[in-house]
Design a protein around this motif. Sequence first.
Motif, PDB file in Angstrom:
ATOM      1  N   GLU A  18       0.797  -1.219   0.000  1.00  0.00           N
ATOM      2  CA  GLU A  18       0.000   0.000   0.000  1.00  0.00           C
ATOM      3  C   GLU A  18       0.832   1.272   0.000  1.00  0.00           C
ATOM      4  O   GLU A  18       0.552   2.204   0.762  1.00  0.00           O
ATOM      5  N   TYR A  75      -5.489 -11.020   9.001  1.00  0.00           N
ATOM      6  CA  TYR A  75      -6.375 -10.483   7.961  1.00  0.00           C
ATOM      7  C   TYR A  75      -7.818 -10.970   8.165  1.00  0.00           C
ATOM      8  O   TYR A  75      -8.744 -10.169   8.263  1.00  0.00           O
ATOM      9  N   ALA A  83      -8.261  -3.174   6.169  1.00  0.00           N
ATOM     10  CA  ALA A  83      -8.120  -3.259   4.709  1.00  0.00           C
ATOM     11  C   ALA A  83      -8.843  -4.500   4.190  1.00  0.00           C
ATOM     12  O   ALA A  83      -9.450  -4.472   3.108  1.00  0.00           O
ATOM     13  N   HIS A 115      -1.027 -10.473  -1.086  1.00  0.00           N
ATOM     14  CA  HIS A 115      -0.733  -9.346  -0.205  1.00  0.00           C
ATOM     15  C   HIS A 115       0.234  -9.767   0.889  1.00  0.00           C
ATOM     16  O   HIS A 115       0.591  -8.986   1.747  1.00  0.00           O
ATOM     17  N   HIS A 134      -8.384  -3.393  -1.272  1.00  0.00           N
ATOM     18  CA  HIS A 134      -7.562  -3.646  -0.083  1.00  0.00           C
ATOM     19  C   HIS A 134      -6.415  -2.622   0.019  1.00  0.00           C
ATOM     20  O   HIS A 134      -6.252  -1.967   1.051  1.00  0.00           O
ATOM     21  N   GLU A 180      -4.360  -4.331   8.667  1.00  0.00           N
ATOM     22  CA  GLU A 180      -4.819  -5.464   7.851  1.00  0.00           C
ATOM     23  C   GLU A 180      -6.260  -5.877   8.131  1.00  0.00           C
ATOM     24  O   GLU A 180      -6.978  -6.293   7.216  1.00  0.00           O
ATOM     25  N   HIS A 212      -5.915   0.828   2.676  1.00  0.00           N
ATOM     26  CA  HIS A 212      -4.734   1.139   3.491  1.00  0.00           C
ATOM     27  C   HIS A 212      -4.343   2.617   3.399  1.00  0.00           C
ATOM     28  O   HIS A 212      -3.608   3.105   4.271  1.00  0.00           O
TER      29      HIS A 212
HETATM   30 ZN   LIG Z   1      -2.909  -5.173   3.609  1.00  0.00          ZN
END
Ligand SMILES: [Zn+2]
Length: 505
Positions: A299, A400, A348, A500, A322, A345, A326
């Motif tokens: 990001e 996440y 996002a 990611h 996502h 996280e 961020h």
């Molecule tokens: Zn992320």
Amino acid sequence: MRKTVRGTTTAALVCAAATLLTSVAAAAPAPGAPSVGDPYYPNAGNGGYDVSHYDIRLSYQPTTDVLSGTTTITATTTQELSRFNLDFGLKVSSVLVNNVAATFSANAAGDGELVVTPARPLAKGAQVTVVVAYNDRPSTVKINGFTSWVKTADGALAVNEPEIASWWYPSNDHPTDKATFDVSVEVPDSVVALSNGNLVRTTKNRTGWTRWWWRSTQPQATYLTSLEIGKFEVNRQTTPDAKPFITAYGADLGDSLGAAKASVERTPEINEFLATQFGPYPFEAQGGVVTTAIGFALENQTRPVYGARGFIGGSNASLVAHENAHQWFGDSVAVGRWSDIWLNEGFATYAQYLWSEHVGEGTAAELAQYVYDSKPADDPFWQVLPGDPGADRQFDAAVYDRGAAAVHALRSQVGDDKFFQILKTWQATKKGGTGRIEEFTALAERIAPGRPVRQLLKVWLYTPGKPFAGPNGPTPPRAAAVATAEPKSYKEIQRALANHAHDHK
Ligand SMILES: [Zn+2]
């Protein structure tokens, strides 16, 4: 610092003129701390000063991987300094402090610490200008046995989390010391040099070379400052609200180019939606860079960088949602300590749920419930704590997925009105700075008094094991309760998350 205090105490005990000596000793210049004291990354950042601006002026030759030039740092001291550290791994040829040559020790222990001793101690609260001149091949440089710089066939990439700055510019490398940036990099005409913020201009000072000058006018964390050099197709556009929107696609994307463009070119539309959820887009520019040189996405402020593999399976707007979420959660409001990674996280990933619902795929409630239902209680997934996962598990799937389900659990607890009020207030009050999970919890408690917010976040973020109540509460609403079938967008979100995962130590 501590030694000076101890010395002071001894002097005070043995000397009749204790008061006078104590005050003199307390004012004595001391070395700045070699770290900000973040337990996850003990070498990260330094103490004794606060950087306001970096002026990075470099040349890079892709054929030899030689990076040379200067970084000029404008800072204010926060204590009287006999010496101070910068985080940097490359070979240094000179350091000037306020235009006077300083002595220095560059990466002597292989730990990325550049120790600078100015000719004279620096007063507390003083403005200081530090010019570091250097010349090295970053791909050959290891810090703590680790290399973050990526050399490619036609250029290089400086994109990583949380450690990348030390391979291309000296800094106070921790999110708690944000600064504005000018990044000016001269490269052969056959390639381009990309970074954050606005492209001020390109100039040609010598035959065969072009200098690219980028400027970030909003406070920016050091790890979010990026450099991408190589053959790229660069598109310069503007967003509907007249901000620069610059995208770049690696010349070697091949079959992925179409899907990459179908995703990244939607960035302004996606940010417009995210602004309805989080508040105004925080920065002066938007964009995206797609490259085959990395296997993850990051990001980077105003201009996320996407590994091309994120688009191999087709367009992936979820990944774009996502990385751009961020810009609010991670960039504008950065982590105060790396253990606060859930604030990046979890939110996002939850933005992917919100985007999914916005485009008529799975609802946020269904997606959160699916994460909960699809992981049995004995799955190791539930042993990772999103609120303090440890440096080794900072980017674990649970940070996440469990993290996003935790965000939804908060929403279920306080209701939509208060939930979005919490998010928007967090952004408005923390914009340009950093935040801690404890501060977020306190804000949620303030906005939703009488709700067991602290207890709920304790269970979801800090307690091993599967929470007894799901993210939609003990009795999920009917639509969410039947989420045993995978929501349509779940695979896409997982595909985005798979792209990611950052390289890190
Ligand atoms: Zn992320």
